[in-house]
Design a protein around this motif. Structure first.
Motif, PDB file in Angstrom:
ATOM      1  N   CYS B  84       0.972  -0.864   0.264  1.00 35.55           N
ATOM      2  CA  CYS B  84       0.545   0.138  -0.074  1.00 35.55           C
ATOM      3  C   CYS B  84       0.832   1.589   0.216  1.00 35.55           C
ATOM      4  O   CYS B  84       0.233   2.393  -0.466  1.00 35.55           O
ATOM      5  CB  CYS B  84      -0.893  -0.220   1.228  1.00 35.55           C
ATOM      6  N   ALA B  85       1.770   1.005   0.833  1.00 33.78           N
ATOM      7  CA  ALA B  85       3.283   2.455   0.158  1.00 33.78           C
ATOM      8  C   ALA B  85       3.733   2.350  -0.026  1.00 33.78           C
ATOM      9  O   ALA B  85       5.001   1.508  -0.309  1.00 33.78           O
ATOM     10  CB  ALA B  85       3.571   2.138   2.188  1.00 33.78           C
ATOM     11  N   LEU B  86       3.927   3.079  -0.823  1.00 35.94           N
ATOM     12  CA  LEU B  86       4.998   3.522  -2.389  1.00 35.94           C
ATOM     13  C   LEU B  86       6.385   2.952  -1.366  1.00 35.94           C
ATOM     14  O   LEU B  86       7.253   2.045  -2.166  1.00 35.94           O
ATOM     15  CB  LEU B  86       4.760   4.499  -2.895  1.00 35.94           C
ATOM     16  N   PRO B  87       6.817   3.801  -0.952  1.00 38.12           N
ATOM     17  CA  PRO B  87       8.178   3.192  -0.546  1.00 38.12           C
ATOM     18  C   PRO B  87       8.333   1.449   0.066  1.00 38.12           C
ATOM     19  O   PRO B  87       9.495   1.744   0.096  1.00 38.12           O
ATOM     20  CB  PRO B  87       8.962   4.621   1.151  1.00 38.12           C
ATOM     21  N   ASP B  88       7.441   0.928   0.953  1.00 35.95           N
ATOM     22  CA  ASP B  88       7.818  -0.332   0.682  1.00 35.95           C
ATOM     23  C   ASP B  88       8.126  -0.770  -0.571  1.00 35.95           C
ATOM     24  O   ASP B  88       8.303  -2.655  -0.669  1.00 35.95           O
ATOM     25  CB  ASP B  88       6.458  -0.676   1.682  1.00 35.95           C
ATOM     26  N   PRO B 109      -1.689  -1.092  -5.079  1.00 32.96           N
ATOM     27  CA  PRO B 109      -1.858   0.054  -3.407  1.00 32.96           C
ATOM     28  C   PRO B 109      -3.476  -0.379  -3.584  1.00 32.96           C
ATOM     29  O   PRO B 109      -4.617  -0.175  -4.489  1.00 32.96           O
ATOM     30  CB  PRO B 109      -1.636   1.634  -3.036  1.00 32.96           C
ATOM     31  N   PHE B 110      -3.307  -1.062  -2.387  1.00 32.45           N
ATOM     32  CA  PHE B 110      -4.766  -1.812  -2.260  1.00 32.45           C
ATOM     33  C   PHE B 110      -5.813  -1.123  -1.129  1.00 32.45           C
ATOM     34  O   PHE B 110      -7.281  -2.003  -1.176  1.00 32.45           O
ATOM     35  CB  PHE B 110      -4.799  -3.666  -2.273  1.00 32.45           C
ATOM     36  N   TYR B 111      -5.200   0.061  -0.313  1.00 33.45           N
ATOM     37  CA  TYR B 111      -6.483   0.209   0.235  1.00 33.45           C
ATOM     38  C   TYR B 111      -7.616   0.905   0.218  1.00 33.45           C
ATOM     39  O   TYR B 111      -8.669   0.596   0.303  1.00 33.45           O
ATOM     40  CB  TYR B 111      -5.774   0.666   1.798  1.00 33.45           C
ATOM     41  N   SER B 123       1.612   5.167  -9.629  1.00 35.95           N
ATOM     42  CA  SER B 123       1.846   4.493  -8.470  1.00 35.95           C
ATOM     43  C   SER B 123       2.960   3.407  -8.900  1.00 35.95           C
ATOM     44  O   SER B 123       4.369   3.642  -8.329  1.00 35.95           O
ATOM     45  CB  SER B 123       1.088   2.958  -7.800  1.00 35.95           C
TER      46      SER B 123
END
Lengths: 307, 307
Positions: B84-88, B109-111, B123
């Motif tokens: 979900c988080a770009l940096p991850d 990102p799936f939230y 993304s």
């Protein structure tokens, strides 16, 4: 965590980013202070409207540290700490307790859909037991339109039975008053704190034993929403409810998070506030201009916001 | 990453946990080797069936390191790296490239639900550009029944146009053959590698220009599925397709991930394999017994699995 429970209007605080998409702690602290000075009694940082799930665990930890170091009282804070991965939820929750936050607002793990209540029960209980701190106050976050993983009445009851002191309340963002009403009827009288998921249901929530609302538009319109909270038992309450709902309706014509950020960007005179992380998309300048026009026509203001 | 593209049967490898819910690298390496020795041509570790979103970023990094150090060839690996988080996502993807993995399988990102294609486009492009490595081969992961964030044909086309060498293919877990067919018709001839999301569509996928399948049951039945992959142009193909679909149907009567783990637990003689992380729930021993009985009646085996 504190013994005084949070009540009233809480904002799921929008998270500012630099143009390079890094979280901007300075702007974040300033906005949080503005919110507390203008009607919010608490800050549900790292909620859906905070783009919290677009932040890494480390980014959330750093921002929370910055808030406390920046003078935001931890007893006003209810950070979102529910992640898909159990160790992430444990880490964020333990960190919030350590900092003295009033509580945490916890999403269920939201990747898998259609999971049994037994699995959701175990998710929450594992976090509570692994954190293992009597100060923890946990608020369940029910937001099926986004998370797509609802929290049933039976699950709430089971969690309260297992950890009556810890499982303190809920934010109901179902958008379905019948569900909020059912939660209130079942649990409010026994000290379970029900926050409506938006100010649309604030008055109804108060009339049925709720304690306030946690609402996106608390980011921009906290004063008027708090006024209804303070005066919900007066004859003016219905008029105030209609008024704040009408302001919300203007914002809700657009995607909410970009609209909130564009509003703050305008009134703070700070265009960088427009920035969102993907997969969200910022408003265009034209969309922003029309939005602000319509808000101004309603007499809407954000006093003292400009840096 | 390697120049040879992965094809054939890939397993989204189930992730073993200790009774305390910690990832178990030793069992993971052993299962990966067994899969490569028994029909899998590649390993889509950290997929949906791997409970990958129930793992932290650090846990995924550690497990991937353990695989490579344990002798699993990186050119067989297609780890899931979409968070979900770009940096991850950037961090996991860069790490996979550094280790020499054949590719990565990337969830959007799936939230947030209902996000515009522009946001999804950005993304993926942000990840590609921040990783900034010509060796990256990115496979899109389309799984609307779980992620609830679909990837449209228009988005795929736009991503391929922007990064033709990098955007290498897709896993279509829509469960909707019409969608897989549309992707194949639009992109397969120009070198876009389409993996069916389960063996149910393997034969159809191969007949229309696909390159294989990435399937949950590849964890337990890789030999038979690979046999169809190798012989899909023979007269026996339809019979083989019916056979592997029938085995899948037995497993699919139960929640798939717990059923796969219970099957491995039985045939490996290793009850700890039953363990799942919440929010999933392990099969009961009775469910496991009935499942194994039904599989055995079909002549199903997992040779050489016992430690």
């Amino acid at each position: 965590m504190t013994t005084t429970r949070l009540t009233g209007v809480l904002a799921p605080v929008i998270t500012p980013f630099t143009p390079d998409l890094a979280p901007d702690a300075g702007r974040f602290v300033r906005h949080c202070r503005w919110l507390l000075d203008h009607g919010c009694r608490g800050l549900a940082v790292f909620g859906t409207n905070s783009e919290a799930n677009s932040l890494t665990v480390e980014e959330r930890i750093d921002l929370l540290e910055a808030l406390v170091q920046g003078g935001v009282p931890p007893e006003t804070l209810m950070p979102g700490t529910g992640c898909c991965a159990l160790p992430d939820s444990v880490r964020l929750t333990a960190h919030a307790v350590k900092l003295g936050c009033a509580g945490v607002l916890m999403l269920p793990p939201f990747y898998y859909k259609g999971v049994p209540d037994d699995g959701l029960y175990r998710s929450f209980v594992e976090v509570i037991e692994r954190v293992g701190d009597a100060r923890l106050r946990l608020y369940l976050y029910h937001i099926p339109p986004v998370a797509q993983v609802p929290l049933s009445l039976a699950l709430i009851e089971r969690l309260r039975r297992a950890h009556p002191r810890t499982v303190a309340g809920i934010k109901d963002s179902s958008g379905d008053w019948a569900n909020t009403k059912a939660v209130l009827d079942a649990f409010a009288a026994s000290g379970f704190d029900v926050f409506a998921g938006s100010e649309v249901f604030l008055l109804q929530n108060m009339r049925h034993g709720g304690v306030g609302c946690i609402t996106a538009t608390g980011n921009v319109n906290p004063g008027a929403i708090d006024r209804l909270y303070r005066h919900w038992e007066t004859p003016e309450a219905d008029r105030m409810q209609a008024e704040i709902a009408a302001t919300r309706a203007v914002l809700q014509k657009l995607p909410m998070i970009p609209a909130l950020k564009a509003t703050v960007a305008h009134f703070a005179g700070d265009p960088d506030w427009m920035t969102v992380r993907p997969p969200l998309v910022a408003l265009t300048r034209d969309q922003q201009t029309l939005l602000v026009q319509e808000l101004r026509q309603r007499g809407f203001q954000m006093p003292d916001l400009a840096a």
